[in-house]
Design a protein around this motif. Structure first.
Motif, mmCIF file in Angstrom:
data_model
loop_
_atom_site.group_PDB
_atom_site.id
_atom_site.type_symbol
_atom_site.label_atom_id
_atom_site.label_comp_id
_atom_site.label_asym_id
_atom_site.label_seq_id
_atom_site.Cartn_x
_atom_site.Cartn_y
_atom_site.Cartn_z
ATOM 1 N N LEU A 1 -34.897 26.955 -40.270
ATOM 2 C CA LEU A 1 -35.546 27.552 -41.443
ATOM 3 C C LEU A 1 -34.550 28.028 -42.494
ATOM 4 O O LEU A 1 -34.840 27.969 -43.694
ATOM 5 C CB LEU A 1 -36.465 28.687 -41.008
ATOM 6 C CG LEU A 1 -37.653 28.237 -40.140
ATOM 7 C CD1 LEU A 1 -38.464 29.432 -39.683
ATOM 8 C CD2 LEU A 1 -38.543 27.259 -40.911
ATOM 9 N N GLU A 2 -33.382 28.492 -42.097
ATOM 10 C CA GLU A 2 -32.384 28.896 -43.089
ATOM 11 C C GLU A 2 -31.874 27.682 -43.862
ATOM 12 O O GLU A 2 -31.766 27.713 -45.097
ATOM 13 C CB GLU A 2 -31.214 29.618 -42.417
ATOM 14 C CG GLU A 2 -30.184 30.126 -43.420
ATOM 15 C CD GLU A 2 -29.082 30.944 -42.793
ATOM 16 O OE1 GLU A 2 -28.260 31.501 -43.550
ATOM 17 O OE2 GLU A 2 -29.027 31.030 -41.541
ATOM 18 N N HIS A 3 -31.599 26.606 -43.133
ATOM 19 C CA HIS A 3 -31.160 25.362 -43.804
ATOM 20 C C HIS A 3 -32.269 24.815 -44.688
ATOM 21 O O HIS A 3 -32.008 24.348 -45.807
ATOM 22 C CB HIS A 3 -30.768 24.333 -42.743
ATOM 23 C CG HIS A 3 -30.443 22.985 -43.310
ATOM 24 N ND1 HIS A 3 -29.285 22.736 -44.015
ATOM 25 C CD2 HIS A 3 -31.145 21.812 -43.302
ATOM 26 C CE1 HIS A 3 -29.277 21.469 -44.410
ATOM 27 N NE2 HIS A 3 -30.395 20.893 -43.986
ATOM 28 N N ALA A 4 -33.500 24.867 -44.203
ATOM 29 C CA ALA A 4 -34.633 24.373 -44.989
ATOM 30 C C ALA A 4 -34.763 25.162 -46.286
ATOM 31 O O ALA A 4 -34.961 24.583 -47.369
ATOM 32 C CB ALA A 4 -35.924 24.464 -44.178
ATOM 33 N N ALA A 5 -34.634 26.479 -46.194
ATOM 34 C CA ALA A 5 -34.747 27.330 -47.383
ATOM 35 C C ALA A 5 -33.686 26.979 -48.417
ATOM 36 O O ALA A 5 -33.986 26.828 -49.615
ATOM 37 C CB ALA A 5 -34.632 28.802 -46.976
ATOM 38 N N LYS A 6 -32.435 26.852 -47.968
ATOM 39 C CA LYS A 6 -31.343 26.511 -48.887
ATOM 40 C C LYS A 6 -31.565 25.145 -49.520
ATOM 41 O O LYS A 6 -31.354 24.964 -50.727
ATOM 42 C CB LYS A 6 -30.006 26.536 -48.138
ATOM 43 C CG LYS A 6 -29.548 27.917 -47.712
ATOM 44 C CD LYS A 6 -28.238 27.827 -46.928
ATOM 45 C CE LYS A 6 -27.755 29.199 -46.490
ATOM 46 N NZ LYS A 6 -26.510 29.110 -45.671
ATOM 47 N N SER A 7 -31.977 24.181 -48.714
ATOM 48 C CA SER A 7 -32.172 22.813 -49.215
ATOM 49 C C SER A 7 -33.300 22.748 -50.240
ATOM 50 O O SER A 7 -33.182 22.080 -51.281
ATOM 51 C CB SER A 7 -32.476 21.866 -48.052
ATOM 52 O OG SER A 7 -31.404 21.814 -47.145
ATOM 53 N N ILE A 8 -34.390 23.437 -49.946
ATOM 54 C CA ILE A 8 -35.534 23.440 -50.868
ATOM 55 C C ILE A 8 -35.139 24.061 -52.197
ATOM 56 O O ILE A 8 -35.480 23.542 -53.278
ATOM 57 C CB ILE A 8 -36.736 24.185 -50.241
ATOM 58 C CG1 ILE A 8 -37.301 23.378 -49.075
ATOM 59 C CG2 ILE A 8 -37.822 24.427 -51.284
ATOM 60 C CD1 ILE A 8 -38.291 24.154 -48.213
ATOM 61 N N ILE A 9 -34.407 25.161 -52.162
ATOM 62 C CA ILE A 9 -33.979 25.819 -53.401
ATOM 63 C C ILE A 9 -33.008 24.932 -54.171
ATOM 64 O O ILE A 9 -33.107 24.808 -55.401
ATOM 65 C CB ILE A 9 -33.347 27.196 -53.090
ATOM 66 C CG1 ILE A 9 -34.432 28.161 -52.611
ATOM 67 C CG2 ILE A 9 -32.654 27.766 -54.328
ATOM 68 C CD1 ILE A 9 -33.911 29.490 -52.107
ATOM 69 N N ASP A 10 -32.079 24.272 -53.470
ATOM 70 C CA ASP A 10 -31.129 23.368 -54.139
ATOM 71 C C ASP A 10 -31.866 22.275 -54.906
ATOM 72 O O ASP A 10 -31.522 21.961 -56.052
ATOM 73 C CB ASP A 10 -30.184 22.731 -53.115
ATOM 74 C CG ASP A 10 -29.123 23.690 -52.606
ATOM 75 O OD1 ASP A 10 -28.923 24.750 -53.227
ATOM 76 O OD2 ASP A 10 -28.491 23.376 -51.569
ATOM 77 N N GLY A 11 -32.872 21.687 -54.270
ATOM 78 C CA GLY A 11 -33.589 20.589 -54.910
ATOM 79 C C GLY A 11 -34.536 21.044 -56.002
ATOM 80 O O GLY A 11 -34.579 20.472 -57.091
ATOM 81 N N ALA A 12 -35.301 22.104 -55.712
ATOM 82 C CA ALA A 12 -36.338 22.547 -56.654
ATOM 83 C C ALA A 12 -35.770 23.240 -57.880
ATOM 84 O O ALA A 12 -36.420 23.273 -58.932
ATOM 85 C CB ALA A 12 -37.319 23.472 -55.942
ATOM 86 N N SER A 13 -34.566 23.803 -57.778
ATOM 87 C CA SER A 13 -33.968 24.503 -58.926
ATOM 88 C C SER A 13 -33.027 23.621 -59.730
ATOM 89 O O SER A 13 -32.655 23.966 -60.849
ATOM 90 C CB SER A 13 -33.199 25.739 -58.446
ATOM 91 O OG SER A 13 -32.064 25.367 -57.675
#
Length: 516
Positions: free
Chosen positions: A287-299
């Motif tokens: 979940l920590e990796h998922a959170a970082k990855s989602i923010i990297d892509g969406a922002s």
């Protein structure tokens, strides 16, 4: 209503009239008895329009390093250039030309990024620099073109990838110069020339890119005008491009309306349409990796990329932990009041029941307010009157499936999260929210069966597992880069191969077969 005129205003008016009379008197012979005609007053807006016309008229008919005053001239020049390119230049020449183009953009990447941002006011400069570098380095050239050979008792057959000829291309405002570079590398590597009808809101930076690439081509010994565009693009110039018999192939990067128009042309058309990429996060994910990855892509570039994460469906058992990690990595959670306020200024009610933006659906309740597309999270917070400690990269909100932010390809750094009861519900929601675009989808899970079920259900051109959406175009993932993802017409991740046609050459009767 009364109007107050000062003495100074009266003097200005009198002086203007006297100058006008004097100018007219100089133009009239002494013997003339005709009545005097006053020169028409020119208002500021007329002066601006005249200046714009003059700017267009300064482009000579023969063009300015590929930029032409008319689409007809741009097509004619491109057609002549492609014939010369095909007849007088070899594969090794193409690669030399493409290498020169890459290097020219790498040298100018910061300047190009700043120009695009200043003209379009979308995204941010840092991410635009990264996009130009990625496109220059990872768009495939001639190396992706392969010759097939079939050898047997009856002889030898080879199948080669030949140029189409002159290609007409339409580019978006979201990735304007990057798309020109990406398309041009692939099209020229395949032996074609290209004429662009760019988005009007990016015409100046696109003209700079076209001139830059043509300088690089010339420096590498290539012909003039392999890449051309019209300096003042409109829907009319696009129609000229589409209808020209000298244009053999059409490529469009944009919304479904553009793709539909190109497909009506009767020509070979490659269409990259809209997307509304969903993300699923299950309870097996890091979940920590998922959170970082989602923010990297969406922002990234303020969410204006069509591959970017647009909505998240997370299993209820994992939702709180995912939100926790997102808040620790640059996200800000909107409360209900703030969410409603964001909706009030970032969305517009579809009162006239018209299709708009990246959708052909005229019955949508809302459209995205153009003013807020591609704006930073900080601008939204400022409008809300929120002051935060540290940088906020992305706004997130807890919503239901039918919320407008879930259903619209909003292209803003506002990411809706929908909690689901099960994986089946998450997949069902994600497929519906993707609206059949078959563009991009992302999933974070350590369960191969879960990943497989979603990939089969959503049928997208790009499916990213356990990474940011950017990995789907070679940014943090394997594979080459493209800015034209042709889901609607089926070519997928476009490259030089996309812009070729197969030609078969047969040597029969056992010819050149050296094995008995």
């Amino acid at each position: 209503m009364s109007t107050q005129i000062s003495e100074q205003d009266i003097q200005k008016i009198v002086q203007s009239v006297l100058q006008n009379v004097e100018a007219v008197m100089k133009e009239i012979p002494p013997s003339a008895n005709a009545p005097l005609k006053m020169k028409q007053a020119v208002h500021p807006e007329q002066q601006i329009a005249a200046a714009a016309r003059q700017e267009t008229s300064t482009i000579q008919p023969q063009g300015d390093l590929g930029v032409f005053a008319s689409m007809e001239d741009a097509v004619e020049a491109g057609h002549k250039a492609q014939l010369e390119y095909m007849r007088q230049f070899q594969l090794k020449d193409r690669e030399r030309i493409v290498s020169s183009m890459r290097q020219a953009v790498l040298v100018e990447k910061e300047n190009l990024a700043n120009m695009v941002y200043e003209e379009t006011k979308l995204g941010n400069v840092v991410d635009k620099i990264a996009k130009h570098e990625l496109t220059a380095l990872h768009t495939p050239g001639t190396e992706i073109l392969k010759t097939e050979a079939f050898s047997g008792d009856d002889g030898l057959t080879i199948v080669e990838e030949a140029p189409f000829g002159l290609i007409g291309a339409v580019t978006p405002v979201t990735n304007p110069t990057e798309t020109i570079l990406n398309n041009s590398i692939g099209m020229l590597a395949a032996g074609n020339a290209v004429v662009f009808n760019v988005h009007p809101s990016s015409k100046n930076s696109c003209a700079y890119m076209v001139r830059l690439l043509n300088k690089a081509i010339k420096a590498a010994g290539g012909p003039e005008n392999l890449i051309t565009m019209v300096g003042n693009p409109t829907l009319d110039t696009m129609q000229v491009l589409i209808e020209s018999p000298k244009v053999r192939m059409l490529v469009g990067t944009g919304g479904p309306g553009l793709v539909k128009t190109l497909l009506k042309s009767g020509k070979k058309a490659v269409g990259a349409g809209a997307g509304n990429p969903p993300v699923i996060v299950d309870d097996t994910a890091d979940l920590e990796h998922a959170a970082k990855s989602i923010i990297d892509g969406a922002s990234f570039d303020n969410n204006i990329l069509c591959i970017a994460e647009k909505e998240v469906f997370v299993l209820d058992s994992a939702a709180d932990d995912l939100v926790f990690h997102m808040l620790n990595n640059g996200a800000y959670m909107l409360d209900q009041y703030q969410l409603e306020k964001v909706m009030s200024f970032a969305l517009e009610e579809n009162e006239k029941q018209v299709a708009q933006g990246c959708s052909l659906d005229s019955k949508r309740e809302y459209h995205v307010a153009k003013k807020w597309v591609g704006q930073p999270a900080s601008a939204f917070l400022k409008e809300l009157g929120v002051v935060t400690n540290g940088e906020v990269r992305l706004l997130i909100c807890d919503v239901e499936f039918d919320h407008p932010f879930v259903q619209l390809e909003q292209m803003m750094p506002v990411l809706p999260l929908v909690r689901t009861k099960s994986l089946d519900e998450a997949i069902d929601f994600a497929v519906k929210a993707e609206h059949g675009n078959r563009h991009t989808a992302i999933m974070h899970s350590k369960n191969v069966d879960h990943l497989t079920r979603f990939a089969r259900a959503v049928e997208t051109t790009i499916f990213v597992k356990n990474a940011s959406s950017l990995a789907g175009v070679g940014f943090g993932g394997e594979g080459f880069t493209t800015m034209t993802i042709a889901g609607p017409t089926g070519e997928g991740i476009t490259s030089a191969k996309t812009f070729t046609r197969q030609r078969r050459c047969v040597l029969a009767e056992g010819g050149f077969r050296i094995i008995g």
